[in-house]
Design an enzyme around this catalytic site. Structure first.
Site, PDB file in Angstrom:
ATOM      1  N   ASN A 291      57.087  -1.293 -20.897  1.00 48.49           N
ATOM      2  CA  ASN A 291      56.966  -0.758 -21.817  1.00 48.49           C
ATOM      3  C   ASN A 291      57.934  -1.613 -23.366  1.00 48.49           C
ATOM      4  O   ASN A 291      57.560  -1.094 -24.386  1.00 48.49           O
ATOM      5  CB  ASN A 291      57.399   0.205 -22.253  1.00 48.49           C
ATOM      6  CG  ASN A 291      58.875   1.080 -21.699  1.00 48.49           C
ATOM      7  OD1 ASN A 291      60.037  -0.053 -21.724  1.00 48.49           O
ATOM      8  ND2 ASN A 291      59.630   1.939 -21.327  1.00 48.49           N
ATOM      9  N   LYS A 292      57.588  -2.712 -22.776  1.00 48.61           N
ATOM     10  CA  LYS A 292      58.994  -3.548 -23.430  1.00 48.61           C
ATOM     11  C   LYS A 292      58.322  -4.510 -24.529  1.00 48.61           C
ATOM     12  O   LYS A 292      57.174  -4.809 -23.864  1.00 48.61           O
ATOM     13  CB  LYS A 292      60.234  -4.273 -22.393  1.00 48.61           C
ATOM     14  CG  LYS A 292      61.270  -3.176 -21.940  1.00 48.61           C
ATOM     15  CD  LYS A 292      62.350  -2.176 -22.915  1.00 48.61           C
ATOM     16  CE  LYS A 292      63.102  -1.837 -21.990  1.00 48.61           C
ATOM     17  NZ  LYS A 292      62.761  -0.535 -21.092  1.00 48.61           N
TER      18      LYS A 292
END
Ligand SMILES: Cc1ncc(COP(=O)(O)O)c(C=O)c1O
Length: 472
Positions: A291-292
């Protein structure tokens, strides 16, 4: 073409409609006349009520059809049709200009807007396949070095040591600095648990301090108050894309001879006074979790300008094994290596990081525009002096008493949102290291992270914000 299982002629009997509904399992039948025009609907509830009121299976339905029903025209905007799903309505017939049934819209509870999605449509697949076909799928291979070089260069730092994830990067950095039992490391109260856990893995004592009200990042004033003769390091966390006040923190660190280990897991590309985060610490750590801002699936990296620390981290990452003598271990190390497969994805991600950040900023701007009408929603500051924040997740504050209701309502609508991190000092396992952190407590209770995915557009953003506003 609509299935016959959904349609009954108005001349049929109650039992025919029952059979129809039984077969379609949608709880409703569309009723048409001989000219194929839609004249009404009957639900399983309508039939139940007819039977309770003494009608029999062989009675005709014609007199009992719901003729005042909700339908949509084939040329209506999807958003308009969606608005019609209220008061328990789950299925809406769609008709043409002659009122003939052409389709139906069905409410799907599983409609899902994810919080974050990796963007993998650049060279990710190509490089991944190249690494795969090379058969160098463990941690040896050209992509690991390439990724380390390219990403550290992007940060304005000389060396990179890729790791299995962001948490191992933090631990590796602290271990390479020789931090351990008897040492104190200052961490912010509002962060992901990995920051404090990495300190605890070394045997050192974490010291939790409060955040700034405006940036939500670690407060330099609180750092000063927390310093003791045992303090060895500070871990500033650039929270939710916002850079910390690196000028103050560097000044404090210099004065007290403390190491700075930046936790940049959530802020790739953010800047303090036109200098990228990751370039202030003696070692700085990144996460490349899915999710970065950029991802390698799981993954992390330590970046540093210090050659000795770079070499030490490489040895510690690989079981503490001597570079000169295979299977001779000079120190107790770890296996924190990144695979060539992960790094191949990473190389492709670095190629497009500026593009990804520009797109994220644009998306956040759209959120800002929608939120600007609301006095009940406060979006994270992007106007703080000297700070160029990046848009990771979109972060907002709402009334603390309504925050959980907003969270629930959005989840019910299939929209993935997250409450802010629980302050470290509020968790039992960290209570020994806690100090009074009233600002962090307050922000944490009010905070929500909103989706930043590829499929988001202005309409979806508007919809999310109006949903939030309606709950507030
Ligand atoms: C602030 C912060 N530090 C560290 C980490 C740990 O990174 P990883 O999940 O890659 O171990 C995260 C991850 O979400 C984070 O948000």
């Amino acid at each position: 073409m609509i299935s016959n299982k959904l349609v009954c002629n108005q001349e049929v009997k109650i039992k025919d409609v029952m059979m129809c509904i039984n077969e379609n399992a949608k709880g409703i039948a569309f009723i048409i006349d001989d000219a194929q025009k839609l004249v009404g609907v009957m639900t399983d509830g309508d039939i139940r009520r007819l039977l309770i009121n003494g009608y029999g299976l062989n009675d005709r339905i014609k007199k009992h059809i719901q003729r005042n029903f909700i339908y949509a025209s084939f040329d209506e905007e999807p958003e308009k049709i969606i608005e019609k799903f209220h008061d328990g309505i789950k299925i809406i017939p769609i008709v043409n200009e002659n009122m003939q049934l052409v389709d139906y819209a069905e409410y799907n509870k599983n409609v899902h807007i994810a919080l974050a999605h990796p963007q993998l449509d650049g060279n990710e697949y190509k490089y991944l396949m190249d690494a795969f076909l090379s058969t160098w799928i463990s941690s040896t291979g050209k992509y690991v070095t390439q990724f380390e070089e390219n990403f550290s260069k992007y940060c304005g730092v000389t060396y990179g040591v890729a790791t299995s994830n962001g948490t191992t990067a933090l631990h590796l950095a602290l271990a390479a600095l020789g931090i351990g039992k008897g040492d104190e490391v200052i961490v912010p109260d509002l962060t992901f648990a990995a920051t404090i856990n990495a300190v605890l893995y070394t045997g050192a004592t974490p010291v939790i301090v409060d955040i700034e009200e405006d940036s939500w990042c670690i407060s330099p004033d609180e750092i000063i108050k927390a310093i003791t003769p045992n303090t060895k390091a500070i871990i500033p966390v650039h929270l939710y894309g916002q850079p910390c006040d690196m000028e103050q923190i560097c000044k404090i660190a210099k004065e007290h001879q403390l190491y700075i280990v930046e936790d940049c897991a959530e802020a790739h590309g953010a800047e303090w006074k036109n200098k990228k985060v990751g370039s202030f610490g003696i070692i700085s750590c990144f996460s490349f979790f899915g999710n970065k801002v950029i991802t390698t699936g799981e993954g992390g990296m330590c970046v540093t300008d210090d050659k000795k620390l770079y070499e030490k981290m490489r040895i510690l990452r690989d079981h503490g094994m001597s570079k000169e003598r295979k299977y001779y271990h000079e120190v107790i190390g770890f296996n924190y290596r990144m695979t060539n497969l992960q790094a191949a994805i990473g190389v492709a991600q670095v190629e497009r990081i500026d593009q990804v950040l520009a797109w994220r900023t644009k998306l956040e701007k759209q959120y800002r525009e929608c939120i600007s009408d609301s006095d009940k929603i406060t979006i994270q500051r992007n106007d703080l002096a000297n700070r160029k924040k990046i848009a990771w997740l979109v972060s907002i504050l709402v009334d603390e008493d309504r925050r959980d209701s907003v969270l629930k309502e959005l989840k019910n609508q299939g929209i993935d949102v997250r409450a802010f991190f629980v302050p470290l000092s509020e968790m039992d396992i960290y209570k020994d290291y806690a100090r009074e952190c009233s600002r962090s407590k307050q922000i944490s209770k009010m905070g929500l992270n909103l989706p930043t995915t590829y499929e988001m557009d202005k309409k979806k953003i508007k919809n999310i914000i109006s949903l939030i506003s309606s709950v507030l």
